[in-house]
Scaffold this motif. Structure first.
Motif, PDB file in Angstrom:
ATOM      1  N   ALA A   1       0.829  -1.207   0.000  1.00 47.54           N
ATOM      2  CA  ALA A   1       0.000   0.000   0.000  1.00 47.54           C
ATOM      3  C   ALA A   1       0.865   1.260   0.000  1.00 47.54           C
ATOM      4  O   ALA A   1       0.583   2.215  -0.732  1.00 47.54           O
ATOM      5  CB  ALA A   1      -0.933  -0.004   1.207  1.00 47.54           C
ATOM      6  N   MET A   2       1.917   1.257   0.798  1.00 48.45           N
ATOM      7  CA  MET A   2       2.803   2.431   0.846  1.00 48.45           C
ATOM      8  C   MET A   2       3.551   2.612  -0.480  1.00 48.45           C
ATOM      9  O   MET A   2       3.721   3.738  -0.952  1.00 48.45           O
ATOM     10  CB  MET A   2       3.798   2.307   1.999  1.00 48.45           C
ATOM     11  CG  MET A   2       3.136   2.283   3.364  1.00 48.45           C
ATOM     12  SD  MET A   2       2.034   3.670   3.645  1.00 48.45           S
ATOM     13  CE  MET A   2       3.196   4.972   3.870  1.00 48.45           C
ATOM     14  N   ALA A   3       3.995   1.512  -1.077  1.00 48.45           N
ATOM     15  CA  ALA A   3       4.667   1.602  -2.370  1.00 48.45           C
ATOM     16  C   ALA A   3       3.692   2.077  -3.451  1.00 48.45           C
ATOM     17  O   ALA A   3       4.053   2.883  -4.308  1.00 48.45           O
ATOM     18  CB  ALA A   3       5.264   0.246  -2.748  1.00 48.45           C
ATOM     19  N   GLY A   4       2.455   1.574  -3.412  1.00 53.03           N
ATOM     20  CA  GLY A   4       1.448   2.020  -4.367  1.00 53.03           C
ATOM     21  C   GLY A   4       1.147   3.502  -4.229  1.00 53.03           C
ATOM     22  O   GLY A   4       1.038   4.225  -5.225  1.00 53.03           O
ATOM     23  N   LEU A   5       1.046   3.966  -2.984  1.00 49.57           N
ATOM     24  CA  LEU A   5       0.794   5.380  -2.742  1.00 49.57           C
ATOM     25  C   LEU A   5       1.959   6.241  -3.237  1.00 49.57           C
ATOM     26  O   LEU A   5       1.760   7.231  -3.948  1.00 49.57           O
ATOM     27  CB  LEU A   5       0.559   5.621  -1.244  1.00 49.57           C
ATOM     28  CG  LEU A   5       0.382   7.068  -0.814  1.00 49.57           C
ATOM     29  CD1 LEU A   5      -0.888   7.655  -1.395  1.00 49.57           C
ATOM     30  CD2 LEU A   5       0.378   7.169   0.696  1.00 49.57           C
ATOM     31  N   GLY A   6       3.166   5.853  -2.890  1.00 48.80           N
ATOM     32  CA  GLY A   6       4.333   6.631  -3.313  1.00 48.80           C
ATOM     33  C   GLY A   6       4.504   6.655  -4.819  1.00 48.80           C
ATOM     34  O   GLY A   6       4.783   7.705  -5.420  1.00 48.80           O
ATOM     35  N   LEU A   7       4.323   5.500  -5.441  1.00 46.27           N
ATOM     36  CA  LEU A   7       4.464   5.418  -6.887  1.00 46.27           C
ATOM     37  C   LEU A   7       3.370   6.218  -7.590  1.00 46.27           C
ATOM     38  O   LEU A   7       3.632   6.915  -8.584  1.00 46.27           O
ATOM     39  CB  LEU A   7       4.420   3.955  -7.322  1.00 46.27           C
ATOM     40  CG  LEU A   7       4.732   3.647  -8.761  1.00 46.27           C
ATOM     41  CD1 LEU A   7       6.133   4.107  -9.119  1.00 46.27           C
ATOM     42  CD2 LEU A   7       4.600   2.161  -9.013  1.00 46.27           C
ATOM     43  N   ALA A   8       2.147   6.151  -7.070  1.00 50.02           N
ATOM     44  CA  ALA A   8       1.042   6.898  -7.678  1.00 50.02           C
ATOM     45  C   ALA A   8       1.263   8.402  -7.556  1.00 50.02           C
ATOM     46  O   ALA A   8       1.008   9.145  -8.512  1.00 50.02           O
ATOM     47  CB  ALA A   8      -0.277   6.502  -7.024  1.00 50.02           C
ATOM     48  N   LEU A   9       1.740   8.856  -6.411  1.00 51.16           N
ATOM     49  CA  LEU A   9       2.013  10.287  -6.258  1.00 51.16           C
ATOM     50  C   LEU A   9       3.123  10.733  -7.200  1.00 51.16           C
ATOM     51  O   LEU A   9       3.060  11.828  -7.777  1.00 51.16           O
ATOM     52  CB  LEU A   9       2.382  10.597  -4.806  1.00 51.16           C
ATOM     53  CG  LEU A   9       1.237  10.499  -3.804  1.00 51.16           C
ATOM     54  CD1 LEU A   9       1.754  10.679  -2.383  1.00 51.16           C
ATOM     55  CD2 LEU A   9       0.146  11.513  -4.109  1.00 51.16           C
ATOM     56  N   LEU A  10       4.140   9.896  -7.357  1.00 52.34           N
ATOM     57  CA  LEU A  10       5.227  10.211  -8.269  1.00 52.34           C
ATOM     58  C   LEU A  10       4.733  10.291  -9.714  1.00 52.34           C
ATOM     59  O   LEU A  10       5.061  11.227 -10.451  1.00 52.34           O
ATOM     60  CB  LEU A  10       6.324   9.154  -8.139  1.00 52.34           C
ATOM     61  CG  LEU A  10       7.610   9.361  -8.901  1.00 52.34           C
ATOM     62  CD1 LEU A  10       8.332  10.602  -8.397  1.00 52.34           C
ATOM     63  CD2 LEU A  10       8.500   8.148  -8.743  1.00 52.34           C
TER      64      LEU A  10
END
Length: 188
Positions: free
Chosen positions: A59-68
């Protein structure tokens, strides 16, 4: 160590490989395009990462990647809801169930993930189009056909590329999570 700690102990591999995704999104190789549409690189990176890291890491990787990735375009839609949900779901699958190792399973999960990502973006675009005051006739004639073509082409290409690319990444992340050791063979 489980979850986030297993992967985060590496020397920044997670950040280095995550930064490849925006690069591939911007400069996608022409050999890996279908009718000018590139695969969903975020799905191809997040799937193996979440399967090894667990639900919180996914979830944290998905959030970070999506924001990027959202910072790279000026559209109304965001990839945050879909990638956050996919990271959590795939992480849960990887930590609660049997290990996912078959190429067919990876391709099917990537297909579902790409469908969800495209559907999320499509719904957000439709809502934004309606808020802009566009009548429904123009909505379906202009944006809907082009967006659905892109959505299905991206889904098909992502599902076809997932078995080779995700299996290699899955091996890489599992090896990193074990500290470079090979995993023991399961007893039968």
């Amino acid at each position: 160590m489980t979850g986030w700690g297993r992967i985060a102990q590496g020397p920044g591999w997670w950040l280095a490989t995550a930064l490849v995704v925006p690069f591939l999104s911007l400069a996608s190789p022409w050999l890996l395009k279908l009718g000018g549409v590139a695969p969903a690189w975020s799905v191809l990176w997040l799937l193996p990462w979440a399967l090894v890291g667990g639900p919180l890491a996914g979830a944290m990787a998905g959030l970070g990647l999506a924001l990027l990735l959202d910072g790279l375009h000026l559209g109304f839609s965001s990839q945050v809801p879909a990638l956050l949900l996919l990271g959590w779901w795939w992480g849960r699958l990887g930590s609660k169930g049997l290990p996912i190792e078959r190429s067919f399973s990876l391709g099917l999960l990537a297909l579902l993930g790409s469908l969800l990502l495209g559907f999320s973006v499509l719904v957000q675009e439709l809502v934004a189009f309606r808020w802009a005051g566009q009548p429904p006739g123009q909505l379906f004639s202009q944006a809907f056909h082009q967006t659905t073509y892109t959505w299905f082409a991206q889904t098909l290409l992502t599902a076809l590329l997932a078995p080779p690319l995700c299996s290699l990444q899955l091996l890489f992340w599992r090896r990193k999570s074990l500290g470079g050791r090979r995993s023991p063979l399961p007893k039968q």
